[in-house]
Design a protein around this motif. Structure first.
Motif, PDB file in Angstrom:
ATOM      1  N   GLN A  27       0.851  -1.182   0.000  1.00  0.00           N
ATOM      2  CA  GLN A  27       0.000   0.000   0.000  1.00  0.00           C
ATOM      3  C   GLN A  27       0.901   1.252   0.000  1.00  0.00           C
ATOM      4  OE1 GLN A  27      -3.661   0.511   0.429  1.00  0.00           O
ATOM      5  NE2 GLN A  27      -3.539  -1.485  -0.578  1.00  0.00           N
ATOM      6  N   PRO A  28       0.343   2.443  -0.274  1.00  0.00           N
ATOM      7  CA  PRO A  28       1.189   3.653  -0.304  1.00  0.00           C
ATOM      8  C   PRO A  28       2.024   3.862   0.954  1.00  0.00           C
ATOM      9  CG  PRO A  28      -0.938   4.141  -1.264  1.00  0.00           C
ATOM     10  CD  PRO A  28      -1.039   2.744  -0.719  1.00  0.00           C
ATOM     11  N   ASN A  29       1.510   3.425   2.122  1.00  0.00           N
ATOM     12  CA  ASN A  29       2.216   3.628   3.391  1.00  0.00           C
ATOM     13  C   ASN A  29       2.998   2.411   3.845  1.00  0.00           C
ATOM     14  OD1 ASN A  29      -0.292   2.214   3.907  1.00  0.00           O
ATOM     15  ND2 ASN A  29       0.043   2.581   6.087  1.00  0.00           N
ATOM     16  N   GLU A  30       3.195   1.445   2.975  1.00  0.00           N
ATOM     17  CA  GLU A  30       3.826   0.184   3.389  1.00  0.00           C
ATOM     18  C   GLU A  30       5.186  -0.034   2.734  1.00  0.00           C
ATOM     19  OE1 GLU A  30      -0.042  -2.607   4.467  1.00  0.00           O
ATOM     20  OE2 GLU A  30       0.791  -2.690   2.429  1.00  0.00           O
ATOM     21  N   VAL A  31       5.921  -0.928   3.366  1.00  0.00           N
ATOM     22  CA  VAL A  31       7.272  -1.294   2.938  1.00  0.00           C
ATOM     23  C   VAL A  31       7.326  -2.813   2.804  1.00  0.00           C
ATOM     24  CG1 VAL A  31       9.707  -1.280   3.608  1.00  0.00           C
ATOM     25  CG2 VAL A  31       8.262   0.692   4.153  1.00  0.00           C
ATOM     26  N   LEU A  32       7.849  -3.303   1.696  1.00  0.00           N
ATOM     27  CA  LEU A  32       8.064  -4.739   1.535  1.00  0.00           C
ATOM     28  C   LEU A  32       9.447  -5.072   2.076  1.00  0.00           C
ATOM     29  CD1 LEU A  32       7.315  -7.560   0.454  1.00  0.00           C
ATOM     30  CD2 LEU A  32       8.294  -6.854  -1.756  1.00  0.00           C
ATOM     31  N   VAL A  33       9.479  -5.958   3.065  1.00  0.00           N
ATOM     32  CA  VAL A  33      10.722  -6.304   3.748  1.00  0.00           C
ATOM     33  C   VAL A  33      11.038  -7.777   3.538  1.00  0.00           C
ATOM     34  CG1 VAL A  33      11.909  -6.429   5.984  1.00  0.00           C
ATOM     35  CG2 VAL A  33      10.345  -4.527   5.501  1.00  0.00           C
ATOM     36  N   LYS A  34      12.279  -8.049   3.129  1.00  0.00           N
ATOM     37  CA  LYS A  34      12.802  -9.425   3.140  1.00  0.00           C
ATOM     38  C   LYS A  34      13.293  -9.690   4.559  1.00  0.00           C
ATOM     39  CE  LYS A  34      15.974 -12.601   0.796  1.00  0.00           C
ATOM     40  NZ  LYS A  34      16.441 -13.247   2.059  1.00  0.00           N
ATOM     41  N   VAL A  35      12.589 -10.550   5.248  1.00  0.00           N
ATOM     42  CA  VAL A  35      12.848 -10.746   6.672  1.00  0.00           C
ATOM     43  C   VAL A  35      14.076 -11.627   6.875  1.00  0.00           C
ATOM     44  CG1 VAL A  35      11.901 -11.611   8.845  1.00  0.00           C
ATOM     45  CG2 VAL A  35      10.394 -10.461   7.197  1.00  0.00           C
TER      46      VAL A  35
END
Length: 372
Positions: A27-35
């Motif tokens: 979403q516009p306020n989200e970050v995709l993180v490789k955990v």
């Protein structure tokens, strides 16, 4: 959509199961993180047990760490390639958030336990079980990091320098900052004072290390597990008592010149332990509850007693911390040797989650960290 794996709770009371899922774009306020890693916390388990309501299937995990792969259109805090720790979420707009005290956020419950992604989509699922149209709910504490990848809201993301041991630092996102914040941000004891900490999990040790960092004269720990008491003593605690001892209150009074402790940190979430914490502090003393017994619990002491003894009791969530400010402070304390996280952590690959869970429940391991 990104295909990845997560430790999914299929339904209330079900075991955590490593499943293939398809994750949406941010979403516009989200970050995709490789955990890289995620600390395992008792709060993750109370969702499984139904203490707090949750939609299912869902992914928990709220002490994540990893690398940013992509960001939504409104994100400014981080960019792809940044390494991050993940903490709790907040709205960033209410009076508490704008004054730098986001733990008081008016939307704290919705943003963390309620899994709200943003006002536009609410608590919408973050993806589906792979090959199906069964929704998977994420955004637990703004992250749901018990997964190889997660969508984290921007307010839960804390950028850190590259090249650090992310698995070691992951537990700073919740438990350790909660305990340390109770001492550093709320109680602020003087060097001449006394602090007693009930419960030596990650929260409790965070409080102990913070008190020792402030050079508090008398630091007392109470726990049922001898090895944990011994560990606290080796770190500098002045006294350690078994919580089952029939002379516990007398022993604490004896260690504090007969008056009782000035401050107590209750980190177990057990009502009878809170009662003991209340009884062990002196008149004009203060108890802070960091452990959470769940909805419906009542404080186990009388208002008249509180008034006549001039004692103070407070609840506290997330150590009243502002994670982008406070977590780097804890990292600095660790770098200086004052916050020995490595002494309580053990890493487990995601495929050995059941072993990690068993080790935590048995007391063998204080803070399991799941590696992805």
């Amino acid at each position: 959509m990104l295909q990845t794996q997560a430790l999914v709770l299929q339904e209330l009371g079900a075991p955590f199961k490593l499943c293939d899922i398809e994750l949406q774009d941010p979403q516009p306020n989200e970050v995709l993180v490789k955990v890289t890693a995620c600390g395992l916390c008792h709060t993750d388990l109370i969702i499984q047990a139904g203490v707090f309501p949750s939609p299912f299937p869902c992914v928990n995990g709220h002490e994540g760490a990893g690398t940013v792969l992509s960001v939504g259109s409104a994100v400014t805090r981080v960019q792809p390639g940044d390494e991050v720790l993940l903490s709790y979420a907040n709205c960033a707009e209410c009076g508490y958030c704008t004054m730098g005290r986001p733990a008081g956020c008016v939307g704290f419950m919705d943003r963390n336990f309620g899994r709200v992604r943003n006002p536009s989509v609410g608590a919408a699922p973050v993806g589906t079980l792979a090959g199906t149209d069964i929704p998977v709910h994420g955004t637990f504490f703004g992250q749901s990091a018990l997964a190889r990848h997660c969508l984290a809201v921007e307010t839960s993301v804390v950028k850190v320098p590259k090249g650090l041991d992310l698995a070691l630092l992951a537990p700073l996102g919740c438990g350790l900052q909660s305990g340390a914040g109770a001492v550093l941000n709320m109680l602020k004891p003087a060097e001449s004072s006394s602090v007693v900490v009930f419960g030596l999990g990650a929260v409790g040790f965070g409080a102990v290390w913070a008190a020792l960092y402030l050079k508090v004269k008398t630091v007392i720990v109470v726990d049922l597990v001898p090895s944990r008491r011994d560990l606290a003593l080796s770190h500098g605690a002045t006294h350690a008592f078994d919580g089952r001892s029939p002379t516990l209150l007398h022993d604490i009074q004896h260690a504090t010149e007969g008056l009782g402790a000035e401050y107590a940190v209750e980190a177990t979430g057990v009502e009878r332990v809170l009662r003991t914490a209340w009884e062990c502090i002196r008149n004009l003393g203060r108890v802070v509850s960091v452990g959470n017994p769940g909805p419906g619990s009542r404080t186990p002491f009388d208002i008249t007693d509180q008034v006549n003894s001039s004692k103070t009791w407070s609840g506290l969530v997330e150590g009243d911390s502002n994670p982008p400010v406070f977590i780097p402070q804890l990292m600095q304390m660790h770098a200086e040797g004052h916050f020995p996280i490595e002494s309580i952590v053990r890493n487990f690959p995601a495929e050995e989650f059941d072993q990690a869970l068993a080790a935590m429940k048995s007391g063998e391991v204080i803070k399991p960290v799941i590696l992805f």
